[in-house]
Scaffold this active site. Structure first.
Site, PDB file in Angstrom:
ATOM      1  N   LYS A  14      -0.314  -1.405  13.232  1.00 22.84           N
ATOM      2  CA  LYS A  14       0.995  -1.595  13.144  1.00 22.84           C
ATOM      3  C   LYS A  14       2.084  -0.527  13.028  1.00 22.84           C
ATOM      4  O   LYS A  14       3.134  -0.439  14.213  1.00 22.84           O
ATOM      5  CB  LYS A  14       1.512  -2.832  12.023  1.00 22.84           C
ATOM      6  CG  LYS A  14       2.720  -3.202  12.203  1.00 22.84           C
ATOM      7  CD  LYS A  14       2.687  -4.310  11.450  1.00 22.84           C
ATOM      8  CE  LYS A  14       2.647  -4.184   9.656  1.00 22.84           C
ATOM      9  NZ  LYS A  14       3.980  -4.308   9.100  1.00 22.84           N
ATOM     10  N   ARG A  54      16.121  -5.319   1.695  1.00 20.84           N
ATOM     11  CA  ARG A  54      15.656  -4.101   1.529  1.00 20.84           C
ATOM     12  C   ARG A  54      16.699  -3.136   1.551  1.00 20.84           C
ATOM     13  O   ARG A  54      17.393  -3.058   2.563  1.00 20.84           O
ATOM     14  CB  ARG A  54      14.393  -3.808   2.405  1.00 20.84           C
ATOM     15  CG  ARG A  54      13.313  -4.655   2.034  1.00 20.84           C
ATOM     16  CD  ARG A  54      12.088  -4.446   2.653  1.00 20.84           C
ATOM     17  NE  ARG A  54      11.249  -5.993   2.812  1.00 20.84           N
ATOM     18  CZ  ARG A  54      10.772  -6.305   3.792  1.00 20.84           C
ATOM     19  NH1 ARG A  54      10.478  -5.523   5.007  1.00 20.84           N
ATOM     20  NH2 ARG A  54      10.329  -7.463   3.872  1.00 20.84           N
ATOM     21  N   SER A  58       8.750   8.749   1.748  1.00 20.23           N
ATOM     22  CA  SER A  58       8.854   7.556   2.837  1.00 20.23           C
ATOM     23  C   SER A  58       8.732   7.972   3.998  1.00 20.23           C
ATOM     24  O   SER A  58       9.735   8.759   4.595  1.00 20.23           O
ATOM     25  CB  SER A  58       9.848   6.605   2.359  1.00 20.23           C
ATOM     26  OG  SER A  58      10.414   6.073   3.454  1.00 20.23           O
ATOM     27  N   GLN A  93       9.201   6.030   6.540  1.00 20.28           N
ATOM     28  CA  GLN A  93      10.002   5.439   7.343  1.00 20.28           C
ATOM     29  C   GLN A  93      11.516   6.459   7.334  1.00 20.28           C
ATOM     30  O   GLN A  93      12.150   6.630   8.364  1.00 20.28           O
ATOM     31  CB  GLN A  93      10.600   4.180   7.015  1.00 20.28           C
ATOM     32  CG  GLN A  93       9.331   3.058   7.303  1.00 20.28           C
ATOM     33  CD  GLN A  93       9.545   1.895   6.651  1.00 20.28           C
ATOM     34  OE1 GLN A  93      10.356   1.482   5.650  1.00 20.28           O
ATOM     35  NE2 GLN A  93       8.569   0.835   7.006  1.00 20.28           N
ATOM     36  N   ASP A 106      -0.020   0.727   0.933  1.00 19.94           N
ATOM     37  CA  ASP A 106      -0.043  -0.588   1.700  1.00 19.94           C
ATOM     38  C   ASP A 106      -1.233  -1.300   1.047  1.00 19.94           C
ATOM     39  O   ASP A 106      -1.595  -2.425   1.451  1.00 19.94           O
ATOM     40  CB  ASP A 106      -0.105  -0.348   3.161  1.00 19.94           C
ATOM     41  CG  ASP A 106       1.467  -0.190   3.547  1.00 19.94           C
ATOM     42  OD1 ASP A 106       2.414  -0.385   3.024  1.00 19.94           O
ATOM     43  OD2 ASP A 106       1.478   0.420   4.683  1.00 19.94           O
ATOM     44  N   ARG A 152       0.276  -8.595   2.808  1.00 20.25           N
ATOM     45  CA  ARG A 152      -0.945  -7.887   1.891  1.00 20.25           C
ATOM     46  C   ARG A 152      -1.385  -8.828   0.754  1.00 20.25           C
ATOM     47  O   ARG A 152      -2.476  -8.828   0.236  1.00 20.25           O
ATOM     48  CB  ARG A 152      -0.369  -6.781   1.519  1.00 20.25           C
ATOM     49  CG  ARG A 152       0.190  -6.020   2.675  1.00 20.25           C
ATOM     50  CD  ARG A 152       0.927  -4.682   2.446  1.00 20.25           C
ATOM     51  NE  ARG A 152       2.282  -5.332   1.974  1.00 20.25           N
ATOM     52  CZ  ARG A 152       3.496  -4.492   1.682  1.00 20.25           C
ATOM     53  NH1 ARG A 152       3.185  -3.280   1.768  1.00 20.25           N
ATOM     54  NH2 ARG A 152       4.391  -5.065   1.439  1.00 20.25           N
TER      55      ARG A 152
HETATM   56  C1  S3P Z   1       5.468   2.517   7.038  1.00 20.76           C
HETATM   57  C2  S3P Z   1       5.559   3.333   5.993  1.00 20.76           C
HETATM   58  C3  S3P Z   1       5.293   2.851   4.707  1.00 20.76           C
HETATM   59  C4  S3P Z   1       4.592   1.693   4.759  1.00 20.76           C
HETATM   60  C5  S3P Z   1       5.193   0.627   5.496  1.00 20.76           C
HETATM   61  C6  S3P Z   1       4.926   1.164   7.059  1.00 20.76           C
HETATM   62  C7  S3P Z   1       5.584   3.122   8.638  1.00 20.76           C
HETATM   63  O1  S3P Z   1       6.539   2.849   3.941  1.00 20.76           O
HETATM   64  O2  S3P Z   1       4.583   1.195   3.284  1.00 20.76           O
HETATM   65  O3  S3P Z   1       4.212  -0.498   5.458  1.00 20.76           O
HETATM   66  O4  S3P Z   1       5.362   2.387   9.434  1.00 20.76           O
HETATM   67  O5  S3P Z   1       6.268   4.331   8.515  1.00 20.76           O
HETATM   68  P1  S3P Z   1       7.400   4.150   3.392  1.00 20.76           P
HETATM   69  O6  S3P Z   1       8.503   4.392   4.408  1.00 20.76           O
HETATM   70  O7  S3P Z   1       7.712   3.724   2.079  1.00 20.76           O
HETATM   71  O8  S3P Z   1       6.370   5.319   3.538  1.00 20.76           O
END
Ligand code: S3P
Length: 415
Positions: A22, A117, A160, A162, A305, A378
């Site tokens: 994903k 969030r 993170s 993201q 995750d 999850r």
């Molecule tokens: C993700 C990063 C993770 C993960 C999320 C997907 C991504 O979060 O928990 O399900 O695709 O970059 P973080 O941004 O907290 O690392």
């Protein structure tokens, strides 16, 4: 499908493939839509989060057609518009970074769980670069007036992927380089894909830089999702059977779950390894005499995750398992710990929430119960594994699995 009953299984010896990754699929949709020219994305996930990303990018102007599990994407200059990221926090965060430096006025929105969030960890450093963003007290909807951006040197207080990705994507249009340093290296799918699309990205240990670059389309093949593979692999281990998942992503920023399996005494073998832009291969695990799971703050970012499924596994291992340090990484889904604890308790597990983690006194026989996954795929999948290896489970609102792994019950439990 809103209520699913998972039967108790007595053994698990399977070979299967799982849903495509994903995280990689969302990045492919966003970045190929922005890149000049055509891209082909093979084995793309068509889960709800990726469909939300596709919808956003079409609104921004990209041409995306889907044929089977292949996406054909032609990039376009983005037009001012409002996008709805549905439940996909990765789409929202990547887009906020990317759109900040473009010409136009954009609104990024999402559904109710996503609106809860925080986006502050992204918006604050983007503002340091000169981004003009208004937000709803750190949450969506976010309005962006695209502006010229300066560079950034940023030490991320939170680990993170993201946040890192949003800042790197802002760097594509900044006047000087964006440099991000992480305490603990998080998944690097954005860095790898930017390189595939001609982005100027360099890495040095836990520091990554992205310079102003023009992206060009390319061909991308998405491997199976190791986070999805964790469920059948854990079930094989719990039932002392064996499980092979074929063509799974083996990017080492994502393979923490396999390291945990090895540490507790499970046998893990990788075959047919392919060292592509994203490495992949087949994983075979088998159970044995298992030791309890111990996870501390420094391990947690590589299994973030997989925490619910690790808890489900811990319920089936004699002894005391401890997961700690997850509080720092729960900026996405802070309720995941309490929701996991509640679900497994409903099956008779001896599990207790602690600050940023949980303690599981494993080996207690699980009983059949009914659980509410609280809209988290999850937790639904982890409860399904715990129940299948225990006394069965009834899961309400089980269609939350559509967000990440729509065919989970048929493929992993039914088979
Ligand atoms: C993700 C990063 C993770 C993960 C999320 C997907 C991504 O979060 O928990 O399900 O695709 O970059 P973080 O941004 O907290 O690392």
């Amino acid at each position: 499908m809103s209520k699913v009953t998972v039967p108790k299984l007595n053994s698990y010896d399977r070979t299967l493939t799982v849903a495509p990754d994903k995280s990689i699929s969302v990045r492919a949709v966003v970045l190929c839509s922005y890149a000049h020219g055509k891209s082909t994305v093979r084995n793309i996930s068509l889960c709800d989060d990726v469909l939300s990303a596709i919808d956003c990018m079409r609104r921004l102007g990209a041409n995306i057609t889907i044929e089977g599990n292949t996406a054909h994407i032609t990039g376009a200059p983005f037009r001012s518009c409002s996008v709805d990221c549905g439940n996909s926090d990765t789409t929202a965060r990547l887009l906020i970074g990317l759109l900040s430096g473009l010409n136009g006025v954009f609104e990024v929105n999402g559904n109710m769980p996503l609106a809860l969030r925080s986006m502050r960890h992204i918006i604050d450093p983007l503002r340091l670069m000169g981004a003009r963003i208004t937000d709803a007290d750190g949450h969506l909807p976010v309005r962006i007036i695209g502006s010229p951006l300066g560079g950034l040197e940023y030490f991320m207080p939170l680990s993170s992927a993201q946040i890192k990705s949003a800042l790197l994507l802002a760097g594509l249009n900044s006047s000087s380089t964006v440099t991000v340093t992480e305490k603990i290296k998080t998944r690097d799918h954005t860095e790898r894909m930017l390189k595939t699309l001609n982005g100027e990205v360099t890495e040095d240990g836990d520091t990554v830089q992205c310079a102003n670059s023009v992206l060009f389309g390319n061909d991308i093949t998405v491997p199976g999702d190791i986070s999805a593979a964790a469920y059948p692999l854990a079930l094989g281990v719990c039932l002392n059977g064996s499980c092979t998942v074929k063509n799974v992503g083996l990017n080492e920023t994502r393979t923490g779950f396999l390291d945990v399996l090895r540490k507790i005494g499970a046998k893990v073998e990788v075959s047919n390894f392919v060292d592509g832009a994203e490495p992949s291969g087949d994983i075979t695990v088998s159970g044995g005499r298992l030791r309890p799971i111990i996870i501390g703050a420094s391990d947690v970012s590589h299994v973030i995750d997989e925490i619910p499924i690790l808890c489900a596994l811990a319920c089936h291992i004699d002894g005391i398992s401890v997961i700690e340090g997850a509080w720092e990484l729960c900026n996405n889904d802070s309720a995941v710990i309490s929701a996991t604890v509640a679900a497994l308790k409903a099956l008779g597990a001896d599990i207790e929430e602690i600050d940023g983690g949980m303690i599981i006194r494993g080996g207690k026989k699980l009983t059949c119960g009914c659980i509410d996954p609280r809209d988290d795929h999850r937790i639904a999948m982890a409860a399904a594994v715990a129940g299948a290896a225990g006394g069965g489970v009834c899961i309400t609102n089980a269609d939350c699995v559509e967000v990440g792994y729509p065919s989970f019950f048929a493929e992993v439990i039914g088979g």
